[in-house]
Write a protein that holds these residues in place. Structure first.
Motif, PDB file in Angstrom:
ATOM      1  N   ASP A 155       0.717   6.007  -4.976  1.00 28.46           N
ATOM      2  CA  ASP A 155       1.311   4.702  -4.667  1.00 28.46           C
ATOM      3  C   ASP A 155       0.296   3.577  -4.778  1.00 28.46           C
ATOM      4  O   ASP A 155       0.634   2.460  -5.193  1.00 28.46           O
ATOM      5  N   GLY A 156      -0.956   3.856  -4.407  1.00 30.63           N
ATOM      6  CA  GLY A 156      -1.987   2.827  -4.525  1.00 30.63           C
ATOM      7  C   GLY A 156      -2.200   2.409  -5.966  1.00 30.63           C
ATOM      8  O   GLY A 156      -2.413   1.222  -6.264  1.00 30.63           O
ATOM      9  N   ILE A 157      -2.140   3.369  -6.883  1.00 37.05           N
ATOM     10  CA  ILE A 157      -2.286   3.058  -8.312  1.00 37.05           C
ATOM     11  C   ILE A 157      -0.996   2.448  -8.859  1.00 37.05           C
ATOM     12  O   ILE A 157      -1.013   1.445  -9.581  1.00 37.05           O
ATOM     13  N   VAL A 172      -1.056  -3.943   1.300  1.00 38.15           N
ATOM     14  CA  VAL A 172      -2.504  -4.099   1.473  1.00 38.15           C
ATOM     15  C   VAL A 172      -3.263  -3.389   0.353  1.00 38.15           C
ATOM     16  O   VAL A 172      -4.359  -3.815  -0.024  1.00 38.15           O
ATOM     17  N   LYS A 173      -2.679  -2.339  -0.206  1.00 34.47           N
ATOM     18  CA  LYS A 173      -3.351  -1.625  -1.296  1.00 34.47           C
ATOM     19  C   LYS A 173      -3.470  -2.485  -2.555  1.00 34.47           C
ATOM     20  O   LYS A 173      -4.228  -2.133  -3.464  1.00 34.47           O
ATOM     21  N   THR A 174      -2.745  -3.586  -2.605  1.00 32.26           N
ATOM     22  CA  THR A 174      -2.869  -4.486  -3.751  1.00 32.26           C
ATOM     23  C   THR A 174      -4.006  -5.480  -3.557  1.00 32.26           C
ATOM     24  O   THR A 174      -4.392  -6.166  -4.508  1.00 32.26           O
ATOM     25  N   ILE A 175      -4.571  -5.567  -2.333  1.00 32.66           N
ATOM     26  CA  ILE A 175      -5.606  -6.567  -2.065  1.00 32.66           C
ATOM     27  C   ILE A 175      -6.876  -5.969  -1.469  1.00 32.66           C
ATOM     28  O   ILE A 175      -7.825  -6.700  -1.190  1.00 32.66           O
ATOM     29  N   ALA A 176      -6.908  -4.633  -1.265  1.00 30.16           N
ATOM     30  CA  ALA A 176      -8.079  -3.997  -0.658  1.00 30.16           C
ATOM     31  C   ALA A 176      -8.292  -2.621  -1.293  1.00 30.16           C
ATOM     32  O   ALA A 176      -7.347  -2.037  -1.835  1.00 30.16           O
TER      33      ALA A 176
END
Length: 279
Positions: free
Chosen positions: A161-163, A225-229
């Protein structure tokens, strides 16, 4: 990680520990998990209606995450059937940060600053210490096995999901389709319950939907948050929810001993501070 991102992830951790504690407390865990998945699917429909279609490059991540989530729900049901909240939760969540950080490094060449690595190690060590307070080494093999498999699932879908959400071009669109793909879970549970002439108590549906809203909000915030950190940092701070779960175990379920939990909490807190200072 910025203070803004940290605050969002910590709030997400609170929500996640809360709905897992509720799942442990109820008798009809399958019914509650079905209602949780139903809440995900309903929110997914709303997000899809309000968002553009995710980019084609993100769909492999959606598919992988969906399949892993199916296994996750099954393992979650089995794990809480055999083990304690303050044992299963820290073991499973404690494995995830290291898995995510390593996967992000291997797949997208995402590295952390030395201080951030130290923070991740501290959080993981604190979580492992917390797990050992419940006598993990002497626990039934089934409990440990389910907890470890859960940790692998969490690491797998967190990385996917982070990718995927970074490739989607639309965070809410990605979330919408990911959540909607959970629709088969409540359908399968309902069909199984019907074949066995079981009934859903109204209280089960209410608890499940409330837990589902907490779960979908918690994971939606983490995905954002995974889109900014960095993925590894987000995952590490996210798993500070084990401290909240441990406190619930102590004060709500009466689980003991408590001194080791305080020490583990301090170690995790220091790790969170290190990740924040690392930026």
């Amino acid at each position: 990680m910025t203070t803004f991102a940290l605050a969002i992830v910590l709030f997400s951790a609170l929500l996640h520990a809360g709905w897992n504690a509720m799942l442990k407390a109820v008798d009809d865990r399958a019914g509650v998990l079905g209602a949780v998945s139903l809440a995900h699917a309903l929110v997914g429909v709303v997000l899809i209606a309000l968002s553009p279609l995710p980019a084609l490059a993100s769909w492999p991540s959606i598919i992988i995450s969906t399949l892993v989530h199916y296994a996750y729900y099954l393992l979650l049901f089995r794990a809480y059937r055999h083990g304690d909240l303050s044992q299963v939760y820290p073991i499973s969540r404690g494995l995830a940060p290291a898995i995510v950080a390593f996967s992000a490094w291997m797949l997208i060449d995402e590295t952390l600053a030395p201080l951030a690595v130290a923070g991740l190690v501290a959080i993981t060590a604190g979580i492992c210490l917390l797990a050992l307070q419940r006598g993990a080494a002497a626990a039934p093999r089934s409990t440990l096995g389910f907890a470890v498999l859960l940790g692998l699932c969490i690491g797998a879908y967190s990385t996917a999901d982070g990718i995927g959400i970074r490739l989607a071009g639309t965070a809410t669109g990605y979330m919408g389709w990911l959540f909607l793909c959970e629709a088969p879970v409540p359908l399968m549970i309902a069909l199984h319950r019907r074949r066995n002439r079981g009934q859903f108590a109204p209280r089960t549906l209410v608890y499940g939907l409330l837990g589902g809203m907490a779960a979908v909000t918690a994971y939606g915030l983490v995905l954002y948050v995974k889109t900014i950190a960095p993925l590894g940092a987000v995952s590490a701070v996210r798993e500070s929810s084990v401290i909240i779960a441990a406190l619930i175990g102590v004060f709500v379920f009466g689980e003991r001993p408590w001194p080791g939990r305080i020490l583990a909490s301090i170690v995790v807190a220091l790790g969170v501070v290190a990740l924040t200072w690392a930026g």
